[in-house]
Design a protein around this motif. Structure first.
Motif, mmCIF file in Angstrom:
data_model
loop_
_atom_site.group_PDB
_atom_site.id
_atom_site.type_symbol
_atom_site.label_atom_id
_atom_site.label_comp_id
_atom_site.label_asym_id
_atom_site.label_seq_id
_atom_site.Cartn_x
_atom_site.Cartn_y
_atom_site.Cartn_z
ATOM 1 N N LEU A 134 0.827 -1.205 0.000
ATOM 2 C CA LEU A 134 0.000 0.000 0.000
ATOM 3 C C LEU A 134 0.862 1.255 0.000
ATOM 4 N N THR A 135 1.898 1.278 0.843
ATOM 5 C CA THR A 135 2.742 2.468 0.941
ATOM 6 C C THR A 135 3.532 2.692 -0.342
ATOM 7 N N PHE A 136 4.084 1.625 -0.913
ATOM 8 C CA PHE A 136 4.812 1.761 -2.175
ATOM 9 C C PHE A 136 3.898 2.315 -3.265
ATOM 10 N N GLY A 137 2.714 1.724 -3.399
ATOM 11 C CA GLY A 137 1.778 2.189 -4.415
ATOM 12 C C GLY A 137 1.348 3.622 -4.186
ATOM 13 N N TRP A 138 1.129 3.971 -2.924
ATOM 14 C CA TRP A 138 0.723 5.326 -2.562
ATOM 15 C C TRP A 138 1.792 6.348 -2.952
ATOM 16 N N VAL A 139 3.029 6.124 -2.533
ATOM 17 C CA VAL A 139 4.093 7.098 -2.779
ATOM 18 C C VAL A 139 4.347 7.257 -4.277
ATOM 19 N N LEU A 140 4.473 6.147 -4.985
ATOM 20 C CA LEU A 140 4.714 6.222 -6.427
ATOM 21 C C LEU A 140 3.558 6.927 -7.137
ATOM 22 N N GLY A 141 2.339 6.614 -6.723
ATOM 23 C CA GLY A 141 1.177 7.222 -7.353
ATOM 24 C C GLY A 141 1.107 8.719 -7.128
ATOM 25 N N VAL A 142 1.364 9.166 -5.899
ATOM 26 C CA VAL A 142 1.248 10.587 -5.585
ATOM 27 C C VAL A 142 2.367 11.393 -6.245
ATOM 28 N N ILE A 143 3.579 10.838 -6.300
ATOM 29 C CA ILE A 143 4.675 11.531 -7.002
ATOM 30 C C ILE A 143 4.242 11.885 -8.415
ATOM 31 N N ASN A 144 3.749 10.894 -9.129
ATOM 32 C CA ASN A 144 3.400 11.096 -10.534
ATOM 33 C C ASN A 144 2.095 11.855 -10.700
ATOM 34 N N ALA A 145 1.204 11.777 -9.704
ATOM 35 C CA ALA A 145 -0.040 12.535 -9.769
ATOM 36 C C ALA A 145 0.232 14.035 -9.727
ATOM 37 N N TYR A 146 1.111 14.463 -8.839
ATOM 38 C CA TYR A 146 1.432 15.891 -8.764
ATOM 39 C C TYR A 146 2.229 16.344 -9.978
ATOM 40 N N ASN A 147 3.004 15.440 -10.556
ATOM 41 C CA ASN A 147 3.710 15.767 -11.784
ATOM 42 C C ASN A 147 2.731 15.975 -12.940
ATOM 43 N N LEU A 148 1.705 15.141 -13.013
ATOM 44 C CA LEU A 148 0.740 15.230 -14.107
ATOM 45 C C LEU A 148 -0.209 16.416 -13.960
ATOM 46 N N ARG A 256 -7.473 2.620 -22.202
ATOM 47 C CA ARG A 256 -8.613 2.421 -23.096
ATOM 48 C C ARG A 256 -8.237 2.703 -24.550
ATOM 49 N N ASP A 257 -7.458 3.760 -24.746
ATOM 50 C CA ASP A 257 -7.070 4.158 -26.101
ATOM 51 C C ASP A 257 -5.784 3.489 -26.571
ATOM 52 N N LYS A 258 -5.251 2.588 -25.727
ATOM 53 C CA LYS A 258 -4.030 1.831 -26.053
ATOM 54 C C LYS A 258 -2.860 2.761 -26.355
ATOM 55 N N ARG A 259 -2.686 3.750 -25.472
ATOM 56 C CA ARG A 259 -1.561 4.676 -25.556
ATOM 57 C C ARG A 259 -0.682 4.511 -24.332
ATOM 58 N N PRO A 260 0.588 4.937 -24.403
ATOM 59 C CA PRO A 260 1.460 4.862 -23.227
ATOM 60 C C PRO A 260 0.857 5.630 -22.052
ATOM 61 N N ILE A 261 0.990 5.077 -20.855
ATOM 62 C CA ILE A 261 0.360 5.677 -19.671
ATOM 63 C C ILE A 261 0.863 7.091 -19.420
ATOM 64 N N MET A 262 2.145 7.352 -19.695
ATOM 65 C CA MET A 262 2.708 8.672 -19.405
ATOM 66 C C MET A 262 2.606 9.637 -20.584
ATOM 67 N N SER A 263 1.915 9.258 -21.659
ATOM 68 C CA SER A 263 1.783 10.149 -22.809
ATOM 69 C C SER A 263 0.869 11.323 -22.458
ATOM 70 N N PRO A 264 1.219 12.548 -22.873
ATOM 71 C CA PRO A 264 0.399 13.714 -22.542
ATOM 72 C C PRO A 264 -0.860 13.781 -23.402
ATOM 73 N N ASP A 265 -1.890 14.430 -22.884
ATOM 74 C CA ASP A 265 -3.090 14.682 -23.670
ATOM 75 C C ASP A 265 -3.761 15.936 -23.131
ATOM 76 N N ARG A 266 -4.856 16.313 -23.768
ATOM 77 C CA ARG A 266 -5.583 17.516 -23.362
ATOM 78 C C ARG A 266 -6.946 17.139 -22.788
ATOM 79 N N ALA A 267 -6.926 16.179 -21.868
ATOM 80 C CA ALA A 267 -8.188 15.749 -21.254
ATOM 81 C C ALA A 267 -8.084 15.713 -19.738
ATOM 82 N N HIS A 268 -7.130 16.457 -19.174
ATOM 83 C CA HIS A 268 -7.044 16.572 -17.724
ATOM 84 C C HIS A 268 -8.160 17.492 -17.222
#
Length: 367
Positions: A134-148, A256-268
């Motif tokens: 849980l802690t590993f998933g939490w930390v990794l997720g939040v790091i990238n969430a604030y980046n996105l 869903r769109d079969k794109r890389p998870i870290m690829s940017p888009d204009r749907a935030h």
């Protein structure tokens, strides 16, 4: 504590113009992609000012505050600095996604294997393996969430400032000296926001957003009072709801769109608000207003007891689910209407009704 908070603010305010001058001289401007909504050359190393002012101020705080053990905070601070350094290298040289993930895993491991983990949820003591996962998933997720989420002037800084200051209040109410760390970090962010508030003169860059994401994810892992520990995980879900919900939606879109998870888009979220009709400032003000209400709910939950606190936090969580859903479906309806207009204009015929457009499969919304 107050002296070190003021020092953090002053250092941040002094460093930001220096960083802007340095970036302008060496053409270190923020890159543009589908996630960003700015135009023009904007300096991108504001995170350097945040981290520098924070590290100097918090080091002095730890040295001169006898009630707080320096060794207790070292794992988090060292790991956060590692995240910052590689974020800075990424801003300058562009590192591979795999290398960044390895660094994030190493920094997270440094924290978790030194005893900083979620240990309970609603009083249920987590088995050790679940606690680590849980802690590993939490930390990794939040790091990238604030980046996105860092795609709109003032947004990531505002969400970070409100989150860390709320944590500071909770630690202060719990008689934890770590409250000072939170408020000092808040001071460093405040100095940055003075230059990042729209129209922004400076961006924090990946080094800043990843550092803040890591700090927000790990600061609550200090042991605190029973009432804070009881609802800690839910509290953190509320405080980070905007970046976390937005990231979950982004991951789902890309899978869903079969794109890389870290690829940017204009749907935030901020893109959807702009598409609905909000200006950049209105979108920012709306998000910050709701975030402030959520922070107030978190602080209120501390005073009304464990079970009542859980209830009000769950209400906040449900509100955010509804808010994101309303924005999503409103944005989708607007996209459908705009697409129908475009197709009608191309075909030179009258605008079809939504039912006709749907039946003819001419309305396809990917976001």
């Amino acid at each position: 504590m107050s002296l070190f908070i003021v020092l953090s603010i002053v250092l941040s305010l002094i460093l930001m113009p220096i960083i802007i001058y340095f970036c302008n001289k060496h053409n270190l401007y923020d890159y543009q992609d589908e996630r960003k909504v700015h135009s023009g050359n904007i300096s991108r190393l504001g995170g350097v000012g945040i981290v520098t002012s924070f590290i100097i101020s918090v080091a002095l705080y730890l040295v001169f505050t006898t009630q707080l053990s320096v060794m207790r905070s070292l794992p988090i601070l060292i790991a956060a600095f590692i995240i910052f350094v590689f974020g800075l290298l990424d801003d300058i040289f562009t590192l591979s996604a795999k290398l960044k993930l390895v660094v994030q895993l190493a920094a997270t491991a440094l924290v978790t294997f030194n005893g900083y983990r979620f240990t309970q949820i609603f009083g249920w003591v987590l088995p050790t393996p679940i606690s680590f996962i849980l802690t590993f998933g939490w930390v990794l997720g939040v790091i990238n969430a604030y980046n996105l989420i860092d795609g709109l002037d003032g947004l990531c800084g505002s969400l970070s400032f409100t989150a860390v200051t709320t944590l500071g209040v909770l630690y202060l109410l719990s008689n934890n000296m770590e409250a000072g760390i939170c408020f000092i970090l808040g001071g460093a962010i405040f100095g940055f926001l003075c230059f990042n508030w729209p129209p922004a003169k400076l961006f924090m860059g990946d080094d800043g957003s990843q550092f803040l994401g890591f700090m927000i994810a790990t600061i609550p892992l200090y042991t605190s009072s029973d009432i804070f520990e009881y609802n800690k995980f839910l509290i953190m879900l509320i405080l980070t709801a905007f970046p976390v919900f937005d990231t979950i939606a982004a991951i789902w879109r890309r899978l869903r769109d079969k794109r890389p998870i870290m690829s940017p888009d204009r749907a935030h979220l901020h893109h959807k608000l702009l598409n609905i009709g909000y200006t950049k400032k209105q979108a920012l003000h709306l998000i910050v207003f709701i975030q402030t209400l959520l922070c107030g709910m978190v602080i209120l939950s501390f005073f009304i007891g464990k079970l009542k606190g859980t209830a009000i936090l769950l209400e906040g969580f449900i509100f955010m689910v509804i808010f994101f859903s309303v924005i999503h479906y409103t944005n989708r309806a607007i996209n459908r209407k705009n697409l129908a207009k475009e197709l009608a204009a191309v075909d030179g015929r009258e605008l079809p009704t939504e039912e006709e457009a749907t039946e003819n499969e001419i309305i396809k919304d990917k976001h």
